[in-house]
Design a protein around this motif. Structure first.
Motif, PDB file in Angstrom:
ATOM      1  N   ILE A  27       0.989  -1.215   0.105  1.00  0.00           N
ATOM      2  CA  ILE A  27      -0.117  -0.056  -0.115  1.00  0.00           C
ATOM      3  C   ILE A  27       1.045   1.498  -0.006  1.00  0.00           C
ATOM      4  O   ILE A  27       0.770   2.247  -0.889  1.00  0.00           O
ATOM      5  CB  ILE A  27      -1.022  -0.167   1.204  1.00  0.00           C
ATOM      6  CG1 ILE A  27      -1.771  -1.040   1.342  1.00  0.00           C
ATOM      7  CG2 ILE A  27      -1.907   1.183   1.285  1.00  0.00           C
ATOM      8  CD1 ILE A  27      -2.627  -1.250   2.419  1.00  0.00           C
ATOM      9  N   LEU A  28       2.000   1.332   0.908  1.00  0.00           N
ATOM     10  CA  LEU A  28       2.664   2.382   0.857  1.00  0.00           C
ATOM     11  C   LEU A  28       3.527   2.589  -0.365  1.00  0.00           C
ATOM     12  O   LEU A  28       3.722   3.744  -0.661  1.00  0.00           O
ATOM     13  CB  LEU A  28       3.794   2.268   2.115  1.00  0.00           C
ATOM     14  CG  LEU A  28       2.985   2.358   3.196  1.00  0.00           C
ATOM     15  CD1 LEU A  28       4.389   2.537   4.341  1.00  0.00           C
ATOM     16  CD2 LEU A  28       2.173   3.494   3.519  1.00  0.00           C
ATOM     17  N   ARG A  29       3.818   1.542  -1.200  1.00  0.00           N
ATOM     18  CA  ARG A  29       4.477   1.569  -2.358  1.00  0.00           C
ATOM     19  C   ARG A  29       3.653   2.386  -3.536  1.00  0.00           C
ATOM     20  O   ARG A  29       4.253   3.200  -4.027  1.00  0.00           O
ATOM     21  CB  ARG A  29       4.882   0.175  -2.739  1.00  0.00           C
ATOM     22  CG  ARG A  29       6.311  -0.276  -2.057  1.00  0.00           C
ATOM     23  CD  ARG A  29       7.098  -0.898  -3.132  1.00  0.00           C
ATOM     24  NE  ARG A  29       8.436  -1.434  -2.459  1.00  0.00           N
ATOM     25  CZ  ARG A  29       8.427  -2.796  -2.330  1.00  0.00           C
ATOM     26  NH1 ARG A  29       7.777  -3.883  -2.857  1.00  0.00           N
ATOM     27  NH2 ARG A  29       9.787  -3.209  -1.584  1.00  0.00           N
ATOM     28  N   GLU A  30       2.577   1.689  -3.270  1.00  0.00           N
ATOM     29  CA  GLU A  30       1.380   2.559  -4.397  1.00  0.00           C
ATOM     30  C   GLU A  30       1.359   3.825  -4.111  1.00  0.00           C
ATOM     31  O   GLU A  30       1.452   4.602  -5.109  1.00  0.00           O
ATOM     32  CB  GLU A  30       0.034   1.792  -4.055  1.00  0.00           C
ATOM     33  CG  GLU A  30      -0.223   0.407  -4.904  1.00  0.00           C
ATOM     34  CD  GLU A  30      -1.430   0.011  -4.308  1.00  0.00           C
ATOM     35  OE1 GLU A  30      -1.547  -1.326  -4.405  1.00  0.00           O
ATOM     36  OE2 GLU A  30      -2.568   0.481  -4.326  1.00  0.00           O
ATOM     37  N   ALA A  31       1.422   4.187  -2.999  1.00  0.00           N
ATOM     38  CA  ALA A  31       1.247   5.801  -2.604  1.00  0.00           C
ATOM     39  C   ALA A  31       2.489   6.585  -3.011  1.00  0.00           C
ATOM     40  O   ALA A  31       2.210   7.497  -3.768  1.00  0.00           O
ATOM     41  CB  ALA A  31       1.090   5.841  -0.915  1.00  0.00           C
ATOM     42  N   THR A  32       3.562   5.933  -2.990  1.00  0.00           N
ATOM     43  CA  THR A  32       4.521   6.908  -3.037  1.00  0.00           C
ATOM     44  C   THR A  32       4.568   6.855  -4.746  1.00  0.00           C
ATOM     45  O   THR A  32       5.086   7.983  -5.426  1.00  0.00           O
ATOM     46  CB  THR A  32       6.099   5.960  -2.751  1.00  0.00           C
ATOM     47  OG1 THR A  32       6.117   4.791  -3.042  1.00  0.00           O
ATOM     48  CG2 THR A  32       6.332   6.337  -1.406  1.00  0.00           C
ATOM     49  N   ALA A  33       4.037   5.737  -5.333  1.00  0.00           N
ATOM     50  CA  ALA A  33       4.031   5.890  -6.807  1.00  0.00           C
ATOM     51  C   ALA A  33       3.155   7.005  -7.089  1.00  0.00           C
ATOM     52  O   ALA A  33       3.462   7.568  -8.417  1.00  0.00           O
ATOM     53  CB  ALA A  33       3.836   4.497  -7.271  1.00  0.00           C
TER      54      ALA A  33
END
Ligand SMILES: Nc1ncnc2c1ncn2[C@@H]1O[C@H](COP(=O)(O)OP(=O)(O)OP(=O)(O)O)[C@@H](O)[C@H]1O
Ligand SMILES: Nc1ncnc2c1ncn2[C@@H]1O[C@H](COP(=O)(O)OP(=O)(O)OP(=O)(O)O)[C@@H](O)[C@H]1O
Ligand SMILES: [Mg+2]
Ligand SMILES: [Mg+2]
Lengths: 289, 244, 348, 251, 291
Positions: free
Chosen positions: D188-194
């Protein structure tokens, strides 16, 4: 001289406040139970003493009965009213309303059995005489001072020496965790009620001698106790006692500057002011927001 | 590694066919777990598997609906004060300290609970401060003002105070920096080796936990699905973690 | 139509003033027992009690119940706040109301249906002042509750005393529920008055003041109004020597009505009668006389006819003597009492 | 060089005699995940509290888009687009999961929110999206107190996700999660940074840190000892000794 | 009978408004006020004075009552912004006690202990609405409007924001809630509504004095909310009806000697209150077993 006189009467009033407030503060501080029915305990203790004296009992026995009745009342309320409510996660106000209901019920019971008027235990202790020019003091003042000092010392000693004080403070923060420490939260709650209710007894007896007691006397006791608890700082027994004393003294002294009908309200002005400007009270830890 | 008759006498704390849960639903049923004397047993499992519940039941904080709890082979009905009296300490999940009390007072409370006074108490404090020297730095501060990890340290120190024969640790690593977690486990392990102590350790930090454990038990949705020893995994604990 | 006539009582039966409610109820009951014994009325009388709690809201609910559920045509009420809240409801329902306990001067003109069978407090003070002059009691300190009663008494003292060469040296207004008077007593001592007048509607408060003043070593004469007739005041050991006014009530009188009242009271309740008891007893009797008059004239008994009848007759022979009603209130004889050896004695 | 969103300069905080944070400088760059690492009591949470106005700094400055926000009230700072989580979660315990998220989407402290019906529907959509991404859709009507441990952790994240803030300060968001949940969390955090969110993360778990962090700022005793890419920081023997102790040094 | 019932219903309606408004503070905003009777009183005095001096129009008077009470509620907002929980209870207590003393002493505004007598019968747009039936209708309409306002507000973002503050103030702040402003607004809304209730109360009784605005009244209102169910829409209504009708029903118990009626009633009343809280801690309308 007027000042001295007022100071003396203030101390006498204040001691009564201090004793009841300390009891309330102890219970509230430890269990977070807003023990509105503390006033009911006071009335029960007072009437128990009065009734025993009426029956011709020797006063130490009457005092003993009064202690037993007050402590019993405290335990019963803790076990049968507050415990079930707290078990079902009753909120602050659930407890408040239940305790209020208990006060009403106790008041009407006393009314039923002992009548509605004010009753007084006659004693020569209350007769004031001129001690020095213009200063009238009654022996009951000395009795009150003596009793309260002894009682406070006993309680403080007990709480500090026996670690019970620590247990009660811990109880106020997290009863569940107390169990994890291997301590029994229920017993500690009852302990708080026992000590708190016992503290009210001398005040009730002194009141029944010096002022007289009636079924509805409880509410004033409750109010002042509450005010003193906050002014003294929640969780501080000494604070509550000192604040009670102070409120009593101020209530008396203040009539040199304001009209008499305001003297009672002044205590609550002070309460209000404390909350506005020093919410932690005189001795409390800073309030966490 | 199922318990056989010969192991019995060695058992310190045992759950037999234990069932427990909340209001309407059971968290686990008929569970068997045997903590032996002088071993560190690591209990792992996914979130909500029922690990904390089991610990609470064993310490008497939570009622159970069926089964038995055995202490040193004796059937008992656990209650926190009895368990503490028998030298069993429990470190709850989360912040197990009284925030308004100083570290010293938190300790005093634990000593009171264990009915230790005078020189015995002082000795115990000395020993724990030896295990967790950092505690000295905030000895007189209110526990609530400490950082999360510091509080955890206090909580574990407190549990060690009563010279426990059995220690129930519920996720002690939460909020601890790796070094601190080690600093904590190592002395506990040392004490355990030195004078004997049974530890039931619930952990999510499987790697670190396995390093110190004698045996490992995996719990999944209220059932024990695996019992073994850390050597089974030879340092590669991901295999273990994928089991749940 | 001949009954049953419903008579209501609206007294505090619980709370701080419940003592009064009990006495009032007993008195009313006694009057109707006597009316029944005498077969004065053709119709039966049914008494309905409501608890006013001593508060306006309690009074309003109670009055509304008495008027609309019980259909009381005649209601006995007490206490100032209760009376004020009950009066408009009674007026709307056209019920006659009789007050025999509250003495605030502002009760005189509440409603055409509202009558006082007790002389209001200012009348009592008017009667006391000349006597104070005779006794050479000049400087008076007043402890009063700042309500209609207290104000009435205070004003009357302030204007009345100078006419006799006296004065109010100091006045302390107190909240009605105050129980602790040490600070006021300390100041009273400095004021050095000849006498101290206590004016509170709260009976237990008067008791508290008397006890604490005496305990505080103040020996001055204490004065108060008719409330001292309540046993919880008159039986206090500290009340010894207390002087108070009340409406004329000579318990030793040989007026037959009075004698019957006193004797049955003593017999039935095992206590000494009080003027409050007397007033409410009279309040009960009054209904008997009014209803009898209406029955004889063949008129129905309603609030309206009762009030008419009262206005028409004006004068009644009640216990203690003849009472004259006008302007919503009664004029009756007054007396001054002193408590001597625990017994209330008429001294003037 | 990417754009600096939030930076602190010479930030210090004393608690009585204790210097919890001592003259720390740090920049959060757009789209970059910065991890705050360091032993317990190093001052990490305190730095968050200083940035969000929950604590008043003893000295130093906090700059958002180059403008000082020091001395501003927490709610003002939140409205400026900084969202944070708490080490102890602080959920709205007696409100439903949905309301927990919805309330985070309604920044206006007045009787109503601007924008009328259209905005309302957009907010509802935002809530559903946040719940879906954190896997909480099924329990949207449960109260927060009734959630399990892992769910509370995700709810805490959902609230932040929903705000639409571009700067997230997360205080040990994944602690106590099992491997499976942890991986979901990381995703989820990866998606957000993306999507361009800038994250500052306090984390003790090495897995999480290495998988997420672009940079690590290392703190000890209130001082920043190092800040660099993970490879560098995690190789510095001194820091390793402070943080991981001896036995882990080969890791 | 009918008038008595109408009268009781009117009173129950007025108290329902008061309890519902208190619920905004206690149930939604977590502001534990035990000074609500003071604001009830402010509304009553303001409305009554308006009726006595200008025109006995119930609508206008209610608005005046709401404005005065709402404006002066800022007095209570002051401590509410500084402290919470039991501390605020104590602040409320202080305000209650001081307020009562002021009510008793401000003769020119409140008539002191003697109170305000002869409040004229209520009118609405020039029509007389003082008959029991008509006045009950007026009160019911006021209740409906109040409930509609409360319901709308509490289901809106405003209500959610208040609840988030109640549950966790610091977290609410971190999500952009202006806590002092929201608390103040909640206070003003709650107190303005109780001001309306106060005005209606004054008209209904045609007489008011301090005895109707004491601490006991504040506690009674609180008990209505708690017994009915904190934070629910219907709870305060159920609580108000229950606590007002119960004593009335108790008066119909036969076989109690008249001198003991009050005592027995009070005993039953008090015991029921305690028992209800033991067996139904979340209130009659509250969710059971909830934690
Ligand atoms: N107080 C409670 N009331 C109701 N259900 C609960 C309560 N506490 C836990 N549960 C439920 O019981 C189950 C087991 O919870 P438990 O806390 O034992 O899990 P756990 O294995 O310790 O998980 P974690 O790794 O998250 O700590 C979960 O489904 C949880 O939702
Ligand atoms: N309110 C406070 N009052 C006094 N001291 C405090 C307070 N808050 C934190 N401290 C102290 O400041 C230091 C830094 O605390 P902080 O919470 O920032 O640590 P941290 O880096 O977040 O640690 P952890 O990883 O254990 O959460 C600690 O020594 C702590 O005891
Ligand atoms: Mg767990
Ligand atoms: Mg931290």
């Amino acid at each position: 001289m007027l000042f001295l006189q007022l100071l003396a009467s203030g101390i006498q009033t204040g001691i009564l406040y201090a004793l009841t407030a300390a009891g309330f503060a102890l219970i509230f501080g430890a269990t977070k139970i807003f023990h509105v029915a503390h006033g009911a305990t006071f009335v029960i203790a007072g009437y128990a003493f009065y009734e025993c004296i009426q029956l011709g009992m020797w006063w130490p026995w009457a005092t003993l009965v009064s202690f037993v009745m007050a402590i019993l009342a405290g335990i019963l309320m803790a076990v049968f009213i507050y415990r079930p409510i707290q078990r079902s996660e009753g909120s602050f106000f659930t407890v408040f309303v239940a305790a209020f209901g208990v006060s009403i019920a106790v008041q009407s019971l006393i009314q039923y059995f002992f009548g509605r008027g004010s009753v007084t235990v006659s004693s020569s202790l209350t007769m004031a005489s001129e001690v020095i020019e213009g200063l009238y003091l009654a022996p009951i003042l000395a009795v009150a001072i003596g009793v309260s000092i002894v009682l406070f010392s006993l309680v403080v000693l007990f709480l500090e020496k026996k670690n019970a004080g620590l247990g009660l403070r811990a109880l106020s923060e997290n009863p569940g965790l107390l169990e994890a420490f291997g301590l029994n939260a229920k017993n500690l709650t009852v302990l708080a009620f026992v000590i708190g209710s016992a503290l009210v007894v001398p005040a009730a007896i002194l009141t029944s001698i010096s002022i007289g007691i009636q079924p509805s006397s409880g509410s004033k006791v409750m109010l002042i106790s509450l005010a003193a608890t906050i002014v003294g700082g929640i969780g501080s027994l000494k604070g509550a006692a000192l604040a009670g004393l102070l409120l009593g003294i101020i209530e008396n002294l203040v009539i040199t500057v304001v009209d008499t009908q305001w003297s009672e309200a002044v205590s609550f002005f002070i309460l209000f002011a404390f909350i506005m400007f020093r919410p932690s009270g005189m001795f409390g830890a800073p309030v966490k927001r | 590694m199922a318990a056989n008759a010969a192991d019995r006498p060695e058992s310190a704390l045992e759950a037999q066919n234990l069932s427990a849960g909340y209001d309407d639903h059971n968290v686990f049923e008929n569970i068997n777990l045997d903590l032996k004397k002088n071993e560190i047993l690591c209990l792992i499992g996914h979130n909500g598997a029922g690990k904390s519940t089991l610990l609470k039941v064993l310490f008497g904080l939570q009622p159970y609906s069926a089964g038995n709890v055995l202490l040193n082979g004796q059937k008992i009905v656990p209650s926190p004060s009895d368990m503490a009296g028998h030298g069993i300490s429990y470190v709850p999940e989360g912040r197990g300290v009284f925030p308004g009390l100083t570290v010293k007072e938190n300790f005093a409370l634990a000593l009171w609970s264990a009915k230790m006074t005078g020189t015995v108490a002082d000795e115990r404090i000395e020993e724990v401060l030896g295990i967790l020297p950092k505690l000295k730095d905030f000895w007189t501060r209110r526990a609530g003002q400490l950082s999360g990890g510091q509080q955890q340290m206090v909580s574990i120190g407190r549990a060690m105070l009563c010279k426990p024969s059995i220690l129930l640790l519920d996720e002690p690593s939460i909020g601890l920096a790796p070094k601190l977690f080690q600093d904590l486990l190592e002395p506990i392990r040392a004490v355990q080796k030195q004078r004997g102590m049974s530890i039931l350790l619930v952990e999510q930090q499987v790697g670190e936990a396995l390093n110190v454990s004698d045996r490992v038990v995996v719990m999944k949705s209220g059932e024990i699905i695996y019992r073994g020893v850390p050597a089974d995994f030879e340092g590669d604990h991901t295999k273990l973690m994928e089991m749940f | 139509q001949s009954g049953p006539y419903v008579v209501g009582t609206l007294f505090p039966m619980s709370g701080a003033n419940a003592e009064a409610g009990g006495i009032y109820t007993n008195a009313v009951q006694l009057a109707f027992d006597h009316i029944k014994e005498d077969n004065l009325l053709k119709g039966n009388v049914e008494i309905k009690s409501a608890d006013s709690l001593g508060t306006p809201q309690g009074g309003a609910i109670g009055m509304s119940r008495l008027t609309s559920v019980d259909k009381a045509v005649y209601t006995l009420v007490g206490f100032t706040g209760v009376s004020k809240a009950a009066a408009p409801i009674g007026q709307r329902a056209k019920t006659m109301m009789i007050n025999g306990g509250a003495v605030g001067p502002d009760l005189a003109s509440l409603s055409p249906y509202f009558w006082n069978i007790i002389p209001l407090a200012n009348q009592e003070v008017k009667f006391l002042i000349p006597w104070l002059g005779e006794q050479n009691i000049k400087k008076i300190s007043v402890i009063y509750v700042d309500d209609a009663l207290g104000q009435g008494i205070f004003q009357e003292l302030k204007t009345g005393l100078p006419t006799n060469g006296g004065s109010v040296t100091s006045a302390y207004s107190v909240p009605p529920d105050l129980q602790q008077f040490s600070s006021i007593i300390a100041r009273l001592r400095n004021d050095q008055p000849d006498a101290i007048y206590i004016a509170s509607p709260n009976i237990s408060q008067i008791g508290h003041i008397i006890k604490q003043v005496r305990d505080g070593g103040i020996k001055q004469q204490l004065l108060t109004y008719g409330a001292a007739n309540f046993p919880s005041i008159s039986k206090l050991p500290e009340s010894e020597g207390l002087i108070f006014t009340s409406q004329g009530a000579d318990w030793k009188s040989d007026q037959p009505i009075m004698k019957r009242f006193v004797d049955s009271w003593r017999e039935k309740f095992k206590t000494e009668p009080t003027t409050y008891g007397l007033n409410y007893y009279n309040g009960g009797l009054l209904f008997g006389y009014l209803a009898k008059g209406l029955e004889d004239a063949g008129k129905p008994v309603t609030g309206d006819t009762l009030v008419e009848e009262l206005k028409r007759v004006g004068k009644f022979e009640l216990a203690g003597g003849e009472a004259t009603f006008h302007d919503g209130t009664v004029t009756a004889a007054m007396q001054i009492n002193k408590i001597i050896n625990g017994i209330t004695e008429k001294i003037k | 060089m990417s754009n600096v969103l939030l930076s602190i300069r010479g930030l210090s905080k004393n608690f009585g005699g204790l210097a919890a944070v001592q003259s720390v400088d740090m920049d959060l760059q757009e789209g970059v995940v910065t991890a705050l690492a360091g032993p317990n009591g190093a001052g990490k949470t305190t730095i968050f509290n200083l940035m969000t106005g929950n604590l008043v700094a003893s000295a130093g400055d906090v700059l958002l888009h180059g403008k000082s926000i020091i001395g501003k009230k927490p709610y003002r700072i939140a409205q400026m687009g900084i969202a944070r989580s708490f080490q102890d979660l602080r959920l709205f315990t007696h409100m439903s999961v949905r309301d927990n998220v919805l309330v985070a989407l309604e920044p206006e402290s007045w009787f109503w929110q601007p924008g009328g019906k259209a905005a309302w529907h957009k907010r509802l959509e935002g809530v559903e999206k946040a719940l879906e991404r954190t896997g909480l859709s099924a329990m949207a009507d449960k109260r927060a107190v009734d959630l399990s441990y892992a769910e509370t952790k995700f709810l805490s994240l959902a609230r932040i996700l929903a705000t639409g803030s571009k700067i997230w300060l997360l205080d040990e968001p994944a602690s106590g999660l099992d491997l499976h949940s942890r991986n979901r969390f990381i995703n989820i955090l990866r998606e957000a940074t993306a999507e361009g969110v800038t994250i500052c993360l306090i984390e003790h778990n090495l897995d999480v840190m290495t998988q997420l962090a672009d940079r690590i700022a290392f703190l000890d005793q209130g001082k920043k000892l190092a800040e660099d890419v993970p490879d560098k920081v995690l190789r510095d023997p001194e820091l390793i000794a402070i943080y991981f102790g001896k036995s882990q040094s080969g890791n | 009978m009918i008038n008595y019932i109408l009268n009781l219903l009117t009173l129950a309606t007025i108290y329902s408004i008061a309890a519902a408004s208190l619920n905004v503070l206690v149930g939604y905003a977590g502001i534990f006020s035990i000074a609500h009777a003071i604001f009830f009183g402010l509304g009553a005095y303001a409305g009554a004075q308006f009726a006595l001096l200008i025109v006995p129009d119930v609508l206008l008077a209610s608005l005046i009552g709401a404005v005065v009470s709402g404006a002066l509620s800022l007095l209570l907002a002051l401590p509410a912004l500084r402290v919470r929980g039991e501390y605020f209870v104590a602040a409320g207590l202080g305000l209650q006690m001081v307020g009562i003393t002021i009510f008793s002493e401000a003769h020119s505004l409140t008539g002191g202990h003697g109170g305000l007598v002869g409040i004229p019968p209520a009118t609405l747009f020039g029509f007389d609405v003082s008959s029991p039936g008509a006045f009950l209708t007026v009160c019911l309409v006021a209740l409906l409007i109040s409930l509609a306002v409360i319901r709308t507000l509490m289901r809106s973002s405003f209500g959610r924001a208040l609840m988030s503050i109640r549950d966790n103030e610091s977290a609410a702040e971190s999500f952009g809630k202006n806590v002092p402003l929201l608390k103040t607004l909640a206070m003003v809304v709650g107190c303005a509504i109780v001001g309306v209730a106060g005005t209606l109360f004054a008209f209904n009784l045609a007489f008011i004095n301090v005895e109707s605005f004491t601490l006991e009244q504040s506690i009674l209102m609180l008990a209505m909310v708690v017994i009915g169910g904190v934070g629910t829409l219907s709870g305060p209504l159920i609580g108000a009806v229950f606590l007002l009708i119960l004593p009335a029903i108790l008066t119909f118990i036969p076989f109690i000697p008249p001198t003991e009626i009050g005592t027995v009633q009070q005993f039953i009343y008090g015991s029921l209150m305690a028992l209800l809280m033991i067996f139904k801690p979340s209130g009659i309308a509250g969710k059971t077993g909830g934690k």
